[in-house]
Design a protein around this motif. Structure first.
Motif, short mmCIF file in Angstrom:
data_model
loop_
_atom_site.label_atom_id
_atom_site.label_comp_id
_atom_site.label_asym_id
_atom_site.label_seq_id
_atom_site.Cartn_x
_atom_site.Cartn_y
_atom_site.Cartn_z
N ALA A 122 8.92 -21.28 -21.53
CA ALA A 122 9.62 -21.13 -19.87
C ALA A 122 9.52 -22.26 -19.83
O ALA A 122 9.87 -23.82 -18.79
N LEU A 123 7.83 -22.48 -19.13
CA LEU A 123 7.36 -23.23 -17.84
C LEU A 123 7.07 -24.53 -18.87
O LEU A 123 7.13 -25.62 -17.98
N HIS A 124 6.26 -25.45 -20.35
CA HIS A 124 6.28 -25.58 -20.63
C HIS A 124 7.16 -26.82 -21.07
O HIS A 124 7.59 -28.07 -21.31
N GLU A 125 8.55 -26.37 -21.73
CA GLU A 125 9.79 -26.59 -22.93
C GLU A 125 10.81 -27.21 -22.43
O GLU A 125 11.11 -27.87 -21.56
N ASN A 141 21.67 -24.66 -22.78
CA ASN A 141 21.93 -25.55 -23.34
C ASN A 141 20.62 -26.60 -23.73
O ASN A 141 19.90 -26.87 -25.05
N LEU A 142 19.31 -26.07 -23.26
CA LEU A 142 18.12 -26.84 -23.45
C LEU A 142 17.62 -26.05 -24.35
O LEU A 142 16.65 -26.00 -26.56
N ALA A 143 18.29 -24.58 -24.76
CA ALA A 143 17.15 -23.44 -25.99
C ALA A 143 17.49 -23.67 -26.80
O ALA A 143 17.24 -23.15 -28.28
N MET A 146 14.75 -29.07 -16.94
CA MET A 146 15.57 -28.99 -15.35
C MET A 146 15.56 -29.05 -13.49
O MET A 146 16.29 -28.92 -13.31
N VAL A 147 14.27 -29.83 -14.02
CA VAL A 147 14.11 -29.77 -12.53
C VAL A 147 14.54 -30.84 -11.90
O VAL A 147 15.76 -30.88 -10.74
N ASP A 198 15.93 -28.32 -30.84
CA ASP A 198 14.46 -27.76 -31.57
C ASP A 198 13.24 -27.95 -31.21
O ASP A 198 12.95 -27.66 -31.78
N PHE A 199 13.06 -29.03 -30.12
CA PHE A 199 11.91 -28.61 -29.45
C PHE A 199 11.30 -27.64 -29.40
O PHE A 199 10.40 -27.32 -29.07
N VAL A 200 12.26 -26.66 -28.48
CA VAL A 200 12.22 -25.13 -28.60
C VAL A 200 12.56 -23.88 -29.29
O VAL A 200 11.41 -23.00 -29.89
N ALA A 201 13.02 -24.50 -30.71
CA ALA A 201 12.96 -23.99 -31.96
C ALA A 201 11.49 -23.97 -32.30
O ALA A 201 10.83 -23.40 -32.71
#
Length: 277
Positions: free
Chosen positions: A188-191, A167-169, A196-197, A172-175
């Protein structure tokens, strides 16, 4: 450190009564697991009473077990194995499952397909059956029990983490991060991972409860922590003959398992995100 403690105390003070009770239960067992063996009045395997299944007394607070050993001392030692093995296995399962989920989600294609099908295969096997097979094949030493319990619950964590990551991938911010040329590990580490925490912490609490119950079940079958040491499940199994007498030797560890799991579940429910609307 002082500020963190004060913030935690303030949050608990404002929390509902059920949350404070749950936090008290969980904190009590964590403190007991860390410091319990240091304050135990007797060594874990010491024979201190000529009578078996004796009642509560000033000398033996929880009576004696089926061999005349101090139940209170064995409960303090058993809490350490139950809590630390359960917490360690839950953390290991969460770390492995989440790492695999992030790798599969951000890689896509064949990697995602292979990892997902492997996890589907493992999750199709009942957890207790898988654990029993692995314990029978590999043994029941403490490191092996930790690894076996972690492996048993990696697939469940993977599925939840992968659903969150998928869902997160797609956002827009991941794109935008991919368009900037950031590597998969950095994305994965920063975005993805920071968002997901919260759900993963709730899942970690559930995994801890599942692992505690699995360890207790294995110990009840004689495949968990081996004598003279014991976890809470072992204490129930070895004193099962005292059930007809209502001996504290079997009631105390059974009640301890119930309090630990119920308290953790109540605390998990309190971790639900607040509605911001």
């Amino acid at each position: 450190m002082k500020r963190s403690i004060s913030l935690l105390v303030g949050a608990l003070t404002r929390a509902p009564l059920a949350t404070r009770v749950a936090a008290g239960f969980v904190g009590f067992w964590l403190v007991l697991a860390v410091g319990g063996p240091w304050v135990a009045p007797h060594p874990v395997g010491a024979f201190v009473d000529q009578d078996v299944f004796s009642g509560l007394s000033a000398r033996l607070w929880l009576g004696s077990d089926y061999l005349g050993r101090d139940v209170f001392s064995r409960l303090l030692y058993g809490a350490r194995y139950t809590v630390f093995l359960g917490l360690g296995a839950a953390l290991l399962a969460a770390c492995c499952g989440t790492a695999l989920a992030l790798w599969a989600t951000l890689s896509g294609g064949a990697i995602d397909e292979v990892i997902s099908r492997l996890m589907d295969t493992l999750i199709s096997i009942p957890s207790k059956i898988l654990a029993l097979v692995l314990v029978a094949a590999c043994g029941s030493s403490l490191p092996l029990l930790l690894l076996i319990c972690a492996l048993t619950y990696v697939p469940g964590n993977f599925r939840i983490a992968r659903a969150l990551a998928m869902n997160l991938a797609a956002l827009d911010f991941v794109a935008a991060a991919r368009a900037r040329g950031e590597r998969k590990f950095a994305i994965a580490l920063h975005e993805v991972l920071p968002n997901m925490v919260h759900p993963l912490l709730a899942d970690l609490g559930l995994r801890f409860v599942f692992v505690v119950l699995l360890l207790s079940g294995l110990s009840f079958l004689g495949l968990g922590v081996q004598p003279p040491y014991a976890d809470l499940g072992s204490l129930v199994r070895e004193n099962i003959s005292g059930l007809t007498e209502g001996a504290p030797a079997i009631l105390a560890p059974a009640l301890a398992i119930a309090v630990l799991t119920v308290g953790t579940n109540l605390l998990i429910d309190a971790l639900k995100p607040e509605d911001k609307r």
